[in-house]
Design a protein around this motif. Sequence first.
Motif, PDB file in Angstrom:
ATOM      1  N   MET A   1       0.852  -1.195   0.000  1.00  0.00           N
ATOM      2  CA  MET A   1       0.000   0.000   0.000  1.00  0.00           C
ATOM      3  C   MET A   1       0.885   1.241   0.000  1.00  0.00           C
ATOM      4  O   MET A   1       1.800   1.355   0.825  1.00  0.00           O
ATOM      5  N   PRO A   2       0.662   2.184  -0.923  1.00  0.00           N
ATOM      6  CA  PRO A   2       1.528   3.360  -0.983  1.00  0.00           C
ATOM      7  C   PRO A   2       1.378   4.239   0.250  1.00  0.00           C
ATOM      8  O   PRO A   2       0.299   4.325   0.843  1.00  0.00           O
ATOM      9  N   GLU A   3       2.481   4.868   0.611  1.00  0.00           N
ATOM     10  CA  GLU A   3       2.484   5.740   1.780  1.00  0.00           C
ATOM     11  C   GLU A   3       1.724   7.036   1.470  1.00  0.00           C
ATOM     12  O   GLU A   3       1.808   7.581   0.375  1.00  0.00           O
ATOM     13  N   ARG A   4       0.995   7.524   2.471  1.00  0.00           N
ATOM     14  CA  ARG A   4       0.347   8.822   2.359  1.00  0.00           C
ATOM     15  C   ARG A   4       1.012   9.766   3.356  1.00  0.00           C
ATOM     16  O   ARG A   4       0.621   9.845   4.524  1.00  0.00           O
ATOM     17  N   PRO A   5       2.024  10.479   2.914  1.00  0.00           N
ATOM     18  CA  PRO A   5       2.760  11.337   3.853  1.00  0.00           C
ATOM     19  C   PRO A   5       1.912  12.519   4.305  1.00  0.00           C
ATOM     20  O   PRO A   5       1.033  12.995   3.587  1.00  0.00           O
ATOM     21  N   ASP A   6       2.177  12.955   5.519  1.00  0.00           N
ATOM     22  CA  ASP A   6       1.539  14.149   6.059  1.00  0.00           C
ATOM     23  C   ASP A   6       2.471  15.325   5.765  1.00  0.00           C
ATOM     24  O   ASP A   6       3.529  15.452   6.383  1.00  0.00           O
ATOM     25  N   VAL A   7       2.101  16.178   4.814  1.00  0.00           N
ATOM     26  CA  VAL A   7       2.996  17.231   4.332  1.00  0.00           C
ATOM     27  C   VAL A   7       2.274  18.569   4.314  1.00  0.00           C
ATOM     28  O   VAL A   7       1.130  18.667   3.868  1.00  0.00           O
ATOM     29  N   HIS A   8       2.935  19.574   4.814  1.00  0.00           N
ATOM     30  CA  HIS A   8       2.452  20.957   4.737  1.00  0.00           C
ATOM     31  C   HIS A   8       3.614  21.802   4.243  1.00  0.00           C
ATOM     32  O   HIS A   8       4.666  21.858   4.888  1.00  0.00           O
ATOM     33  N   VAL A   9       3.438  22.472   3.115  1.00  0.00           N
ATOM     34  CA  VAL A   9       4.518  23.255   2.521  1.00  0.00           C
ATOM     35  C   VAL A   9       3.960  24.597   2.067  1.00  0.00           C
ATOM     36  O   VAL A   9       2.854  24.672   1.545  1.00  0.00           O
ATOM     37  N   TRP A  10       4.718  25.670   2.305  1.00  0.00           N
ATOM     38  CA  TRP A  10       4.279  27.001   1.890  1.00  0.00           C
ATOM     39  C   TRP A  10       5.483  27.928   1.739  1.00  0.00           C
ATOM     40  O   TRP A  10       6.576  27.639   2.228  1.00  0.00           O
ATOM     41  N   SER A  11       5.260  29.037   1.054  1.00  0.00           N
ATOM     42  CA  SER A  11       6.281  30.066   0.876  1.00  0.00           C
ATOM     43  C   SER A  11       5.906  31.258   1.746  1.00  0.00           C
ATOM     44  O   SER A  11       4.870  31.881   1.520  1.00  0.00           O
ATOM     45  N   PRO A  12       6.705  31.593   2.753  1.00  0.00           N
ATOM     46  CA  PRO A  12       6.359  32.718   3.632  1.00  0.00           C
ATOM     47  C   PRO A  12       6.560  34.050   2.927  1.00  0.00           C
ATOM     48  O   PRO A  12       7.223  34.134   1.885  1.00  0.00           O
ATOM     49  N   SER A  13       6.008  35.091   3.521  1.00  0.00           N
ATOM     50  CA  SER A  13       6.073  36.410   2.897  1.00  0.00           C
ATOM     51  C   SER A  13       7.372  37.145   3.179  1.00  0.00           C
ATOM     52  O   SER A  13       7.639  38.177   2.578  1.00  0.00           O
ATOM     53  N   ILE A  14       8.190  36.646   4.094  1.00  0.00           N
ATOM     54  CA  ILE A  14       9.418  37.363   4.427  1.00  0.00           C
ATOM     55  C   ILE A  14      10.551  36.940   3.491  1.00  0.00           C
ATOM     56  O   ILE A  14      10.554  35.840   2.944  1.00  0.00           O
ATOM     57  N   GLY A  15      11.512  37.834   3.317  1.00  0.00           N
ATOM     58  CA  GLY A  15      12.656  37.525   2.475  1.00  0.00           C
ATOM     59  C   GLY A  15      13.644  36.607   3.176  1.00  0.00           C
ATOM     60  O   GLY A  15      13.714  36.556   4.402  1.00  0.00           O
ATOM     61  N   GLY A  16      14.424  35.882   2.381  1.00  0.00           N
ATOM     62  CA  GLY A  16      15.441  34.995   2.937  1.00  0.00           C
ATOM     63  C   GLY A  16      15.017  33.547   3.018  1.00  0.00           C
ATOM     64  O   GLY A  16      15.864  32.657   3.015  1.00  0.00           O
ATOM     65  N   ILE A  17      13.706  33.272   3.113  1.00  0.00           N
ATOM     66  CA  ILE A  17      13.192  31.904   3.189  1.00  0.00           C
ATOM     67  C   ILE A  17      12.347  31.649   1.946  1.00  0.00           C
ATOM     68  O   ILE A  17      11.322  32.289   1.739  1.00  0.00           O
ATOM     69  N   THR A  18      12.798  30.731   1.114  1.00  0.00           N
ATOM     70  CA  THR A  18      12.050  30.451  -0.117  1.00  0.00           C
ATOM     71  C   THR A  18      10.897  29.483   0.127  1.00  0.00           C
ATOM     72  O   THR A  18       9.895  29.532  -0.596  1.00  0.00           O
ATOM     73  N   GLU A  19      11.036  28.609   1.137  1.00  0.00           N
ATOM     74  CA  GLU A  19       9.997  27.597   1.359  1.00  0.00           C
ATOM     75  C   GLU A  19      10.105  27.059   2.774  1.00  0.00           C
ATOM     76  O   GLU A  19      11.190  26.988   3.353  1.00  0.00           O
TER      77      GLU A  19
END
Length: 299
Positions: free
Chosen positions: A1-19
């Motif tokens: 059975m394929p894995e269903r990972p628990d993932v939350h990903v986003w791009s913040p509004s501040i500079g320096g952090i792409t993801e």
Amino acid sequence: MPERPDVHVWSPSIGGITEVLHARFTRHAYPMHLHDTWALLVVDDGAVRYDLDGREHDAFRQVVTLLPPHVPHNGAPVTPEGFRKRVLYLDSSYLDDRLVGPAVSRPRLVDPVLWRRIDLLHDLLAEPGDDLAAETHLALVAERLRMHLERRTSPAPATPHDPRVARRLRTLLDERVVEGVSLHEASRALHVNATYLVRAFSREYGIGPHQYVISRRVDLARGLLRDGLPAGQAAAAVGFYDQSHLNRHFKRILGFNPGRYGPVARTSTRARRAPAPGPPGRGRGGRTVPPPPAARRPP
């Protein structure tokens, strides 16, 4: 059975952090791959084993892992239970390419202070409206990372404190207390390093730039609430993201909710102070005290 990972990903509004990535995997194994950015990793549960530049490493709880850009690496869970991790992908504005070599040699950093700062930074990034606080903590995180990569055992020697820098930043924050100003913008406007700005301001006024702005906004909101403006409108008028953002900081600073302010709150306070009329009681000597006579209408 394929894995269903628990993932939350986003791009913040501040500079320096792409993801920003929060994820839990039980069976997924990363093949050899690379990133254009720095990957700053903390593991909250389980452990990860990975290869970097031909050497095997482990990442686990309370250890900070920094993977440099353009260097292939892989990753797999150590146990069948898998792992839960949080990752910040940083561009070169805070960590430049000259630090890639030291990061390849020492990707694992044992530093409880750094870990706590990264943990708090993730919390701030997950809550909208606290960009200045997130930028402040990102600057402190990057400073501590550079300290490790440059083989220093303590922060860089303190630059002579110039109170004029702190006063100039305070003026800028006051001028834009409602619309806000990012740490990057302030750094460019004042021609001063972002980390030094934070430290100079905190040293001069005993409070960080972000907390200063939040305190000013809460104070402005109090005046609007006293004038009868609803909390949601007051929040927007003074620069908070929404009413819940105002509520959180209002209660943290003052110890009570904004609902205590306003005409309704003042009316309820007067009502509590004025005793309600009751039935006739007994006076001195057991005499019955009649109710006050009704006011006579003029003829």
